[in-house]
Design a protein around this motif. Sequence first.
Motif, short mmCIF file in Angstrom:
data_model
loop_
_atom_site.label_atom_id
_atom_site.label_comp_id
_atom_site.label_asym_id
_atom_site.label_seq_id
_atom_site.Cartn_x
_atom_site.Cartn_y
_atom_site.Cartn_z
N ALA A 56 0.85 -1.18 0.00
CA ALA A 56 0.00 0.00 0.00
C ALA A 56 0.89 1.23 0.00
N TYR A 57 0.39 2.31 -0.62
CA TYR A 57 1.19 3.52 -0.81
C TYR A 57 0.32 4.75 -0.54
N TYR A 58 0.92 5.77 0.07
CA TYR A 58 0.21 7.03 0.33
C TYR A 58 1.18 8.18 0.12
N THR A 59 0.69 9.26 -0.50
CA THR A 59 1.51 10.47 -0.63
C THR A 59 0.63 11.69 -0.45
N ASP A 60 1.22 12.74 0.13
CA ASP A 60 0.54 14.01 0.34
C ASP A 60 1.52 15.11 -0.04
N GLU A 61 1.13 15.95 -1.00
CA GLU A 61 2.00 17.02 -1.49
C GLU A 61 1.28 18.37 -1.38
N GLU A 62 2.04 19.40 -1.00
CA GLU A 62 1.55 20.77 -0.99
C GLU A 62 2.56 21.64 -1.72
N SER A 63 2.10 22.38 -2.73
CA SER A 63 3.01 23.15 -3.57
C SER A 63 2.54 24.60 -3.69
N LEU A 64 3.50 25.48 -4.03
CA LEU A 64 3.21 26.90 -4.17
C LEU A 64 4.03 27.48 -5.31
N ILE A 65 3.39 28.30 -6.15
CA ILE A 65 4.08 29.15 -7.12
C ILE A 65 3.65 30.58 -6.83
N SER A 66 4.61 31.45 -6.54
CA SER A 66 4.32 32.84 -6.22
C SER A 66 5.12 33.74 -7.16
N GLN A 67 4.43 34.65 -7.87
CA GLN A 67 5.06 35.52 -8.85
C GLN A 67 4.66 36.98 -8.62
N THR A 68 5.58 37.87 -8.97
CA THR A 68 5.31 39.30 -8.90
C THR A 68 5.96 39.98 -10.09
N ILE A 69 5.29 40.98 -10.66
CA ILE A 69 5.91 41.82 -11.69
C ILE A 69 6.10 43.21 -11.10
N ASP A 70 7.36 43.67 -11.08
CA ASP A 70 7.71 44.98 -10.57
C ASP A 70 8.31 45.82 -11.68
N ALA A 71 7.91 47.11 -11.74
CA ALA A 71 8.53 48.03 -12.69
C ALA A 71 9.85 48.52 -12.12
N VAL A 72 10.88 48.53 -12.96
CA VAL A 72 12.21 48.99 -12.55
C VAL A 72 12.73 49.98 -13.58
N ALA A 73 13.68 50.81 -13.15
CA ALA A 73 14.36 51.68 -14.11
C ALA A 73 15.16 50.82 -15.07
N ALA A 74 15.04 51.12 -16.37
CA ALA A 74 15.67 50.29 -17.39
C ALA A 74 17.16 50.11 -17.11
N GLY A 75 17.62 48.85 -17.25
CA GLY A 75 19.02 48.54 -17.04
C GLY A 75 19.40 48.36 -15.59
N TYR A 104 -1.88 17.62 -3.70
CA TYR A 104 -2.02 16.33 -4.39
C TYR A 104 -1.98 15.25 -3.33
N GLU A 105 -3.02 14.40 -3.31
CA GLU A 105 -3.09 13.30 -2.36
C GLU A 105 -3.45 12.03 -3.10
N GLU A 106 -2.68 10.97 -2.87
CA GLU A 106 -2.92 9.70 -3.56
C GLU A 106 -2.78 8.54 -2.59
N ILE A 107 -3.64 7.54 -2.77
CA ILE A 107 -3.54 6.29 -2.04
C ILE A 107 -3.65 5.15 -3.05
N ALA A 108 -2.83 4.12 -2.87
CA ALA A 108 -2.81 3.03 -3.85
C ALA A 108 -2.53 1.71 -3.15
N VAL A 109 -3.00 0.63 -3.78
CA VAL A 109 -2.64 -0.73 -3.37
C VAL A 109 -2.09 -1.44 -4.60
N PHE A 110 -1.15 -2.36 -4.38
CA PHE A 110 -0.51 -3.02 -5.50
C PHE A 110 -0.08 -4.42 -5.11
N ALA A 111 0.17 -5.25 -6.14
CA ALA A 111 0.61 -6.63 -5.91
C ALA A 111 1.43 -7.08 -7.11
N ASN A 112 2.47 -7.85 -6.86
CA ASN A 112 3.30 -8.45 -7.90
C ASN A 112 3.52 -9.92 -7.56
N GLY A 113 3.74 -10.72 -8.61
CA GLY A 113 4.04 -12.13 -8.39
C GLY A 113 4.91 -12.68 -9.50
#
Length: 441
Positions: free
Chosen positions: A88-107, A127-136
């Motif tokens: 069995a497998y479980y994952t929990d992810e939390e992500s962030l993208i933060s952007q800003t545009i600022d005016a600056v003096a050229a150069g 993102y949250e996932e739960i899984a079960v698996f089997a191999n033989g």
Amino acid sequence: DFGAASLQSITSDGSFEQNFQQDAAIASSLAGVPLSSFLTFVFDDPSTPEIAPLLSAILPQTTSTDKFTQEFRLVSKESDTFEWLVGAYYTDEESLISQTIDAVAAGTEDIVEGLGGLAIASIESTYEEIAVFANGTWYITPDFELSFGARASSNDQSARQVTSGPLAGDSDFMVDSSEDPFTWSVSPRFQLTDESSVYMRIATGFRPGGPNVVSPAAPPSTPRSYDSDSLTSYEVGYKRMSSDGRYAVDAAAYFLDWKDIQLLANVDGFGVNTNGGSAESTGLEFTMSYIPTDGLTLSLNGAYTDAELTEDTDPLVGGTDGDPLPFVPEWSYGLSADYEWAVMGDSTAYVGGNLGYTGERPAALGNLDPDGNVREIPSNTIVNLRAGLLTGRWSVEVYGKNVTDELGINSVGSVDEAVTGRVELGVVRPRTYGVKVGFAF
């Protein structure tokens, strides 16, 4: 250890953060006008001398992810007839993208007073996932075995976008998605001799879909979510190793059937994931290694790939039936050589190098040249060299990467005729020399 089986637990927790800055005046435009020209036109005012006569803009961005995973496996003991694994497998992810545009003096990077935060945007996602698996693996005879497996999973995703500032507008909304994919595999293997075997493998796979965060002004037809894409792989192969271990050969042929391809489009400056038709890929791969004398190892590998769309993509992407898949070279190969010898008692010295060739390959779907053909990325050949010493727990290596300073191109952006006429390129790292020191503990 329970005797007939053992229980394994794998736990991980990780945190990632990246900060970088773009030249937004070059990368961005409004209605086809470069952002620097737009800012100068709108905000240049002789009565406010604190504002430079020519404005530019910067876009600082922070990207971060916190991820936790937990996996349990119950594994059978070794057997000559049947071995199995369930988990069995479980994952929990939390992500962030933060952007800003600022005016600056050229150069400069000096933010003009009153013109910071012209556009502020953030995307928080989970993102949250739960899984079960089997191999033989079933050892049907001493020379014939059959391996198989399956995985059932469920994932839930959400994304919240918040924007503000005169260039972005005010918005605050959330989108979410969920899926329940199932994958499986089966692989028979036959031992021809003590040195060689053949195998076949059929397997399915997927990548999760998810929600899209789009521009507040995006057309209603812009997809607010995208589905998982799925792949069915068919492979046959041959393996051989000499009894003395001095040479080995692996060769395989495969066919990939890809459905609901996940592709990236751009709508009003926002990256949007979409699903696009189907594709097929047929290929051959091989690897050969040879030890002509003690300490010297030579190897050669290569691949041929024929990959193309078999349906038109979403019009947002621009791919049509028969177009080659982006960034997939038809031919590629690699050569390597390593030699090691004993020095100073128990220490070992080594020298080596490798050469990698990547053939011509198409750029992104919809990135067309003036004749209407998909743009081609030139081939490249990269050479790396190394030399080092292993002594006790210590190791030291001197290396040179891309020693011929090849200008290898990884990606090609679209030509932005309206803004600059320039083409954005992604390139391999130029010639680099360095020293690595390691300690085993």
